[in-house]
Design an enzyme around this catalytic site. Structure first.
Site, short mmCIF file in Angstrom:
data_model
loop_
_atom_site.label_atom_id
_atom_site.label_comp_id
_atom_site.label_asym_id
_atom_site.label_seq_id
_atom_site.Cartn_x
_atom_site.Cartn_y
_atom_site.Cartn_z
N HIS A 179 -5.01 -4.07 -1.16
CA HIS A 179 -5.41 -2.96 -1.95
C HIS A 179 -5.12 -4.01 -3.24
O HIS A 179 -4.58 -4.25 -4.78
CB HIS A 179 -3.63 -2.41 -1.55
CG HIS A 179 -3.95 -1.84 -1.15
ND1 HIS A 179 -4.92 -0.03 -0.78
CD2 HIS A 179 -3.39 -1.46 0.65
CE1 HIS A 179 -4.64 0.94 0.65
NE2 HIS A 179 -4.39 -0.56 1.74
N SER A 200 0.73 -1.27 0.11
CA SER A 200 -0.27 -0.14 -0.04
C SER A 200 1.05 0.33 0.47
O SER A 200 0.53 2.18 -0.12
CB SER A 200 -0.78 -0.57 1.04
OG SER A 200 -0.38 0.65 2.70
N LYS A 210 -12.70 -1.06 1.03
CA LYS A 210 -11.59 0.07 0.26
C LYS A 210 -12.39 -0.23 -1.42
O LYS A 210 -12.78 0.46 -1.03
CB LYS A 210 -9.95 -0.44 0.04
CG LYS A 210 -9.47 -0.28 1.01
CD LYS A 210 -7.92 -0.79 1.31
CE LYS A 210 -7.57 0.02 2.26
NZ LYS A 210 -7.74 -0.56 3.53
#
Length: 423
Positions: A238, A210, A269
């Site tokens: 991610h 990340s 996310k």
């Protein structure tokens, strides 16, 4: 008799008063130490302020006290733009109305609703795994897996730049711990050779890192794992939702879905952005986590609205890969234009685009100056990243337009020249 009781009470009171005085002195000493430490953070230029947003999450924001001026947001993990998607919001409202605000319970007591089981089944199906288990966050998922799975007879081999939650989770377990150099397969192989003396070997890595925007060499990791009879664990926070042809993550992107044993990821996310995390993998592992994983056993169930958000986000993703596929061109546009302007961008082909600056003060000042130009970005410095490697981390979203990206690059170029980051 009464006098003796009164004297004893007075003595007890004096003792209590003395204790309170000592406590007050200790509190004052603590305050002085903390204030000194905080001043050191400010002096080093690594103080992290929290900007207050007065609008929904999205590519365009309004800051509290900022009037009606729109701000372009380039620092959210809102990769697919689903945090404020109308269908995602409606799904949350429906779940809230049908299932309530929360469960007031952990899962095994009275905290499991039908929507929790449905989401777990959907996650497993999306990743093509046997089963899945929900957590309050992926930090909790990482905190809960290593201690439950590994014993002093086992070994875990971790990339040195793994996320803090993986590092903390590994610290909790009693396995033999190896740390290999970042994405260094020669060093990993040497560590695997040394770990042959242990019963079970687990290689743990972020799928996408990340802070640096680089992607783990999963093909090579899986080849080494096969050679040395090890298992592979990846954190896909991610990557889930936008890497790979169908957004399943780095294992799909690199063609090793059948070679990765355990996946931990987040609902906070790309998949709606609300909260929550999960582990998906072999059913016996998931069953064991339900029995022994402490963050799962001792944390309240995910609120129904959060479950509704994530479930709808997965529906949208599984119906079409168009949103996920739009990321590549936008990411390439930003990276190529910034490189042409003279900036160094870490990583490769990932929507996390760290603009490397080195100096913590420079990163903080440039980020503030970007905001004055209507671009919301954040400088990252120690202890979030190593000393001397401060950067401004830019994150591209599927809902950024080409015009948004070009405006961001123009602002970076102006600010970079102003502060000497560009010639």
């Amino acid at each position: 008799m009464w006098l003796r009781v009164a004297a004893a009470a007075a003595g007890a009171g004096a003792g209590a008063g003395g204790s309170r005085a000592a406590s007050g002195a200790a509190a004052a000493q603590l305050r002085r130490r903390l204030e000194g430490e905080l001043e050191g953070i400010r002096g080093a230029g690594t103080w992290k302020s929290e900007r207050v947003i007065a609008s929904p999450q999205g590519p365009h924001l309004r800051l509290a006290g900022g009037g009606d001026a729109g701000i372009l947001n380039f620092c959210a993990n809102n990769y697919l733009g689903l945090s404020s998607h109308p269908q995602v919001i409606r799904a949350a409202v429906r779940a809230l109305e049908e299932f309530g605000a929360g469960l007031s319970s952990v899962r095994f007591i009275c905290g499991t609703q039908s929507i929790h089981k449905e989401l777990e089944e959907k996650i497993a199906r999306f990743h093509q795994r046997e089963d899945a288990i929900l957590y309050a966050s992926c930090f909790d998922a990482n905190a809960g897996i290593f201690e439950a799975l590994l014993t002093p007879e086992d070994a875990v081999l971790s990339d040195e730049l793994n996320h803090a939650s993986i590092i903390d989770g590994i610290r909790l377990c009693k396995a033999n711990k190896y740390r290999y150099k970042h994405m260094d397969m020669q060093d990993l192989e040497a560590k695997l050779q040394d770990a042959q003396k242990h019963r079970l070997r687990l290689v743990a890595t972020d799928g996408a890192f990340s802070m640096d925007g680089d992607i783990a060499p999963l093909r090579e990791i899986c080849q080494l794992a096969q050679k040395y009879d090890a298992l592979v664990f990846i954190d896909e926070c991610h990557a889930t939702g936008f890497l790979g042809p169908n957004g399943r993550g780095t294992d799909e992107l690199l063609g090793v879905m059948d070679k990765v044993t355990i996946i931990n990821s987040t609902l906070g996310k790309a998949l709606g952005g609300a909260a929550g995390g999960y582990t998906t993998g072999p059913k016996p592992l998931i069953d064991l986590l339900r029995q022994r994983s402490r963050p799962y056993l001792f944390s309240n169930s995910l609120p129904p609205a959060v479950v509704g958000c994530a479930s709808k986000a997965l529906d949208l993703l599984m119906e079409s890969n168009a949103i996920a596929q739009s990321m590549a061109a936008k990411t390439q546009r930003f990276r190529s234009k910034m490189t042409a302007a003279g900036f160094t961008i870490s990583g490769k082909d990932h929507p996390i685009c760290p603009v490397m600056l080195g100096d913590a003060r420079l990163a903080a000042v440039m980020a503030e100056d970007m905001l004055s130009r209507g671009i919301y970005v954040i400088g990252f410095s120690y202890p979030v990243v190593p000393k001397g490697k401060a950067r401004i981390r830019v994150q591209i979203s599927a809902v950024h337009s080409d015009e948004d990206i070009d405006r961001c690059v123009e602002a970076f170029t102006e600010v970079g020249r102003k502060h000497g980051a560009l010639p």
